[in-house]
Motif scaffolding. Structure first.
Motif, PDB file in Angstrom:
ATOM      1  N   HIS A   1      20.221 -33.788  24.848  1.00  0.00           N
ATOM      2  CA  HIS A   1      19.390 -33.787  26.058  1.00  0.00           C
ATOM      3  C   HIS A   1      18.330 -34.873  25.962  1.00  0.00           C
ATOM      4  O   HIS A   1      17.333 -34.732  25.260  1.00  0.00           O
ATOM      5  CB  HIS A   1      18.741 -32.401  26.242  1.00  0.00           C
ATOM      6  N   PHE A   2      18.589 -35.989  26.658  1.00  0.00           N
ATOM      7  CA  PHE A   2      17.622 -37.086  26.737  1.00  0.00           C
ATOM      8  C   PHE A   2      16.618 -36.774  27.843  1.00  0.00           C
ATOM      9  O   PHE A   2      16.931 -36.050  28.781  1.00  0.00           O
ATOM     10  CB  PHE A   2      18.338 -38.404  27.069  1.00  0.00           C
ATOM     11  N   PHE A   3      15.427 -37.331  27.728  1.00  0.00           N
ATOM     12  CA  PHE A   3      14.376 -37.094  28.723  1.00  0.00           C
ATOM     13  C   PHE A   3      14.183 -38.341  29.574  1.00  0.00           C
ATOM     14  O   PHE A   3      14.332 -39.456  29.110  1.00  0.00           O
ATOM     15  CB  PHE A   3      13.081 -36.664  28.028  1.00  0.00           C
ATOM     16  N   SER A   4      13.842 -38.134  30.822  1.00  0.00           N
ATOM     17  CA  SER A   4      13.785 -39.232  31.787  1.00  0.00           C
ATOM     18  C   SER A   4      12.405 -39.909  31.811  1.00  0.00           C
ATOM     19  O   SER A   4      11.401 -39.200  31.784  1.00  0.00           O
ATOM     20  CB  SER A   4      14.120 -38.664  33.172  1.00  0.00           C
ATOM     21  N   PRO A   5      12.295 -41.247  31.902  1.00  0.00           N
ATOM     22  CA  PRO A   5      13.397 -42.202  31.814  1.00  0.00           C
ATOM     23  C   PRO A   5      13.920 -42.323  30.375  1.00  0.00           C
ATOM     24  O   PRO A   5      13.136 -42.518  29.444  1.00  0.00           O
ATOM     25  CB  PRO A   5      12.749 -43.504  32.298  1.00  0.00           C
ATOM     26  N   ALA A   6      15.255 -42.194  30.257  1.00  0.00           N
ATOM     27  CA  ALA A   6      15.881 -42.064  28.924  1.00  0.00           C
ATOM     28  C   ALA A   6      15.719 -43.286  28.039  1.00  0.00           C
ATOM     29  O   ALA A   6      15.799 -43.189  26.824  1.00  0.00           O
ATOM     30  CB  ALA A   6      17.356 -41.728  29.087  1.00  0.00           C
ATOM     31  N   ASN A   7      15.473 -44.461  28.654  1.00  0.00           N
ATOM     32  CA  ASN A   7      15.293 -45.667  27.830  1.00  0.00           C
ATOM     33  C   ASN A   7      13.849 -45.788  27.336  1.00  0.00           C
ATOM     34  O   ASN A   7      13.528 -46.651  26.535  1.00  0.00           O
ATOM     35  CB  ASN A   7      15.681 -46.922  28.613  1.00  0.00           C
ATOM     36  N   VAL A   8      12.960 -44.877  27.806  1.00  0.00           N
ATOM     37  CA  VAL A   8      11.538 -44.944  27.435  1.00  0.00           C
ATOM     38  C   VAL A   8      11.115 -43.720  26.609  1.00  0.00           C
ATOM     39  O   VAL A   8      10.475 -43.853  25.567  1.00  0.00           O
ATOM     40  CB  VAL A   8      10.654 -45.034  28.712  1.00  0.00           C
ATOM     41  N   MET A   9      11.482 -42.522  27.074  1.00  0.00           N
ATOM     42  CA  MET A   9      10.993 -41.295  26.429  1.00  0.00           C
ATOM     43  C   MET A   9      11.588 -41.120  25.031  1.00  0.00           C
ATOM     44  O   MET A   9      12.787 -41.315  24.828  1.00  0.00           O
ATOM     45  CB  MET A   9      11.330 -40.064  27.283  1.00  0.00           C
ATOM     46  N   ARG A  10      10.739 -40.727  24.090  1.00  0.00           N
ATOM     47  CA  ARG A  10      11.166 -40.653  22.686  1.00  0.00           C
ATOM     48  C   ARG A  10      11.966 -39.395  22.345  1.00  0.00           C
ATOM     49  O   ARG A  10      12.658 -39.343  21.346  1.00  0.00           O
ATOM     50  CB  ARG A  10       9.937 -40.676  21.771  1.00  0.00           C
ATOM     51  N   LEU A  11      11.823 -38.353  23.158  1.00  0.00           N
ATOM     52  CA  LEU A  11      12.417 -37.075  22.761  1.00  0.00           C
ATOM     53  C   LEU A  11      13.924 -37.015  23.018  1.00  0.00           C
ATOM     54  O   LEU A  11      14.409 -37.441  24.050  1.00  0.00           O
ATOM     55  CB  LEU A  11      11.736 -35.920  23.517  1.00  0.00           C
TER      56      LEU A  11
END
Length: 694
Positions: free
Chosen positions: A439-449
């Protein structure tokens, strides 16, 4: 000639008239009591030896002194105090040269600033990162650095905690000479001989003043700096402490400045913010420790990745792999959707290049690693395939059944679902042991989690692969279990329910948002909804079951339509809406709720305490390994302020008895959704904490 002034952590030798004091305390030569005492004793011995004309301080292993020994914080002091050890270097009767490789950070750089000269290899980095632990440099760093690099540069370095390359440090006068990589010892000795031969003075940093003169009697320099960084420093106490300490360096004699620095340091280190920031420092490292997955657990190769869906999430996820040099095949159903997705990725990269964050050729290199396709069969060669489509269980199951038929044996199949049951998704495949949630967090290219969702059947190799892949693609991978919303969104649902209920009972959306913003979050729930779009989950013409549905019905769909809970101007600046205020009042009236004034304290407690309670349930059910993992989810995925240490740490700081009492009160007054978790009750009654760090 070798001498036996060795302690366990240091050794002293004399070569051709130069004393070489070597620190050896693996892994990073941290300034433990043993190291400090060893350096002080070695300095005294070398200073008294007529055979030594100069002294070189050097470290064995992979780095110069990488900082203080954090494990000694808060414990009774032992050995030579750091400030005293540094004074021994600075007060030595012969030239002292610090020879730097690896990183000289915090107390390590403060030690080097105590030397009369500093040399470094090109790959070395220096910095004073104490601000990241909620403190300021406490052994002269705020007093000596501005004397060497100037006030403006010192302000930037100390308040940001940035690491500076050897080349940049040499430019600012912090490093006197760059020596050949891999030949630090020879280079430092040659430099020391040159200092002796030329009869150069003992350049004591404490006596330098020319770079400070221009700032004396000019408080406006500091005020302008505060103003320029107000947004970045918001809520944090340590950056202001750093600024005040540097002001003291400018305006007070050196010894008085040192006293002021120590006073500010002591005030911060005993405070909650520093405890929180030090806790987060260790919590981040703890995340990687998984009891049944030791470091040597076998992992599967991930040399190519497939992504299903080129929307906002799919494109953002792809960029993480492209950044790490891993080729990606991205599949969409229609050509225009694929072109749009690839176009947005390129635009994002070009924007980074325009800001100087990457070179123009890097844009081409990364985009050259991505292949677009309209055929799922093209995912047949991928080691890992991530599904990033619409959040609908039937659609995801249908997609996984198709994917299972084309993916190669041994490939990992991952779902980027935010809420859904990954066990159920995996059950439609012939390889549920190779299905996992990512589960990537949005925006996925920025958020570290990255929440790595461990399914019931996933093999240890599959889970270990996902966990170890996270740092390679710039993410913090937190292992979580399967449940609705996993860790982050499961807790967020509690907050969202109460935010909506508070505006029915008497608060306004902007009251709720302001309280959370003042608490330290980047924005409150209603501003967040406006940003994301109020029409998520809304269907035109259906009955309005939420206030946000009514707003959508009149085309107030958030920032994109210039109006949502707030009114927006052309620069997207928000102002509370009179129309929405009336709609809120009408909504309460329709529901038969008599509105009442609600204090900021109640708003904060109603938003946060149910989250803490839900976190306790998550721990009880084993859906997170540790309370600190929950806190890392909230810090890296939702912008929870670092200086409050995450929801579970925050619960500990205010006392679990307080949280329990409120949950019991609301359970009686409002309803069963406030029922305290058994773990919360047990810990509160035993006077315990979730984290043990507060």
């Amino acid at each position: 000639m070798s001498m036996s002034a060795d302690t366990a952590a240091t050794s002293l030798a004399i070569e051709d008239g130069i004393a070489i004091l070597t620190v050896s305390s693996p892994p990073v030569n941290a300034l433990s009591a043993r190291v400090r005492t060893g350096i002080a004793e070695g300095m005294r011995t070398a200073s008294a030896d007529p055979a030594a004309k100069a002294i070189v301080l050097i470290c064995e292993g992979r780095t110069f002194i990488a900082g203080a020994d954090i494990s000694e914080f808060g414990k009774p002091p032992q050995g030579t105090p750091l400030a005293e050890m540094i004074a021994t270097l600075e007060g030595a009767p012969k030239p002292v040269v610090a020879a730097i490789h690896g990183t000289a950070l915090g107390g390590g750089l403060e030690t080097a600033l105590g030397a009369h000269y500093r040399v470094a290899v090109p790959s070395a980095k220096v910095g004073l990162p104490e601000v990241k632990l909620g403190i300021i440099p406490g052994a002269g760093g705020t007093q000596r650095l501005p004397r060497v690099v100037g006030v403006q540069r010192a302000l930037e370095m100390i308040t940001s905690g940035e690491f500076v390359s050897a080349a940049k440090a040499a430019e600012s006068g912090l490093i006197d000479e760059i020596v050949e990589e891999g030949r630090l010892r020879e280079g430092a000795v040659a430099f020391a001989k040159k200092v002796v031969a030329e009869g150069r003075p003992l350049k004591k940093v404490r006596d330098l003043s020319d770079k400070m003169d221009e700032a004396r009697g000019k408080p406006e320099i500091f005020d302008a700096f505060r103003k320029a960084h107000a947004r970045k420093f918001r809520g944090f106490e340590a950056p202001e402490g750093c600024i005040r300490a540097i002001e003291a360096a400018v305006n007070l004699p050196f010894d008085e400045g040192l006293k002021k620095e120590r006073e500010i340091f002591n005030g911060l280190i005993s405070g909650t913010q520093s405890k929180a920031q030090r806790y987060v420092f260790f919590a981040e490292r703890e995340v990687r420790k998984i009891p049944d997955l030791p470091d040597d657990t076998k992992t599967l190769p991930v040399e190519s990745v497939g992504i299903i869906g080129a929307g906002t999430m799919g494109g953002g996820i792809a960029m993480n792999f492209l950044n790490a040099g891993i080729p990606v095949t991205i599949v969409e159903q229609k050509q225009d959707a694929l072109d749009r997705g690839l176009g947005i990725m390129r635009k994002n990269y070009e924007a980074s290049a325009a800001k100087g964050r990457m070179k123009a050729e890097d844009v081409e290199t990364r985009m050259g690693l991505v292949t677009g396709s309209l055929d799922m069969k093209d995912l047949g060669g991928a080691d890992l395939v991530i599904e990033a489509i619409f959040e609908n269980m039937d659609l995801k199951k249908e997609t996984f059944a198709k994917l299972d038929a084309v993916a190669k044996p041994g490939a990992i199949l991952a779902s980027n679902t935010s809420y859904l049951d990954v066990n159920e998704i995996g059950a439609v495949t012939t390889r549920p042991d190779h299905v996992i949630g990512m589960h990537f967090f949005s925006p996925a290219n920025v958020m570290r989690l990255l929440e790595v969702v461990r399914t019931d059947k996933a093999t240890k190799e599959v889970v270990a692969t996902a966990v170890k892949l996270a740092p390679k693609i710039g993410k913090l991978g937190v292992l979580v279990g399967v449940c609705h919303g996993f860790v982050g969104n499961r807790m967020l649902a509690q907050r969202q329910r109460e935010a909506n209920r508070l505006i029915e009972e008497g608060a306004m959306p902007w009251d709720v948002d302001r309280v959370l913003y003042e608490f330290g979050l980047p924005m409150g729930p209603f501003a967040m909804s406006d940003l994301a779009g109020l029409d998520i989950g809304w269907q035109k013409g259906q009955e309005a079951t939420r206030l946000r549905d009514r707003l959508c019905d009149i085309d107030r769909r958030g920032q994109k339509t210039g109006a949502g809970f707030y009114d927006y101007d052309e620069k997207r600046k928000a102002t509370p809406s009179k129309l929405v205020e009336q709609m809120v009042l009408d909504w309460s009236k329709e529901k038969g709720i008599a509105r009442r004034p609600i204090s900021d304290e109640e708003i904060l407690q109603r938003l946060v305490f149910p989250m803490i309670n839900e976190g306790a349930k998550i721990l009880e059910e084993g859906k997170a390994l540790r309370a600190s993992d929950i806190d890392m989810v909230w810090i890296t995925g939702y912008g929870w302020p670092v200086y409050r240490g995450g929801p579970m740490f925050y619960g500990d700081t205010i006392g679990l008895k307080t949280v329990l009492a409120k949950m019991e009160e609301w359970e009686k007054a409002i309803g069963p959704e406030f029922k305290p978790s058994a773990l919360l009750r047990r810990k509160a009654e035993a006077g315990e904490q979730f984290t043990g760090a507060a």
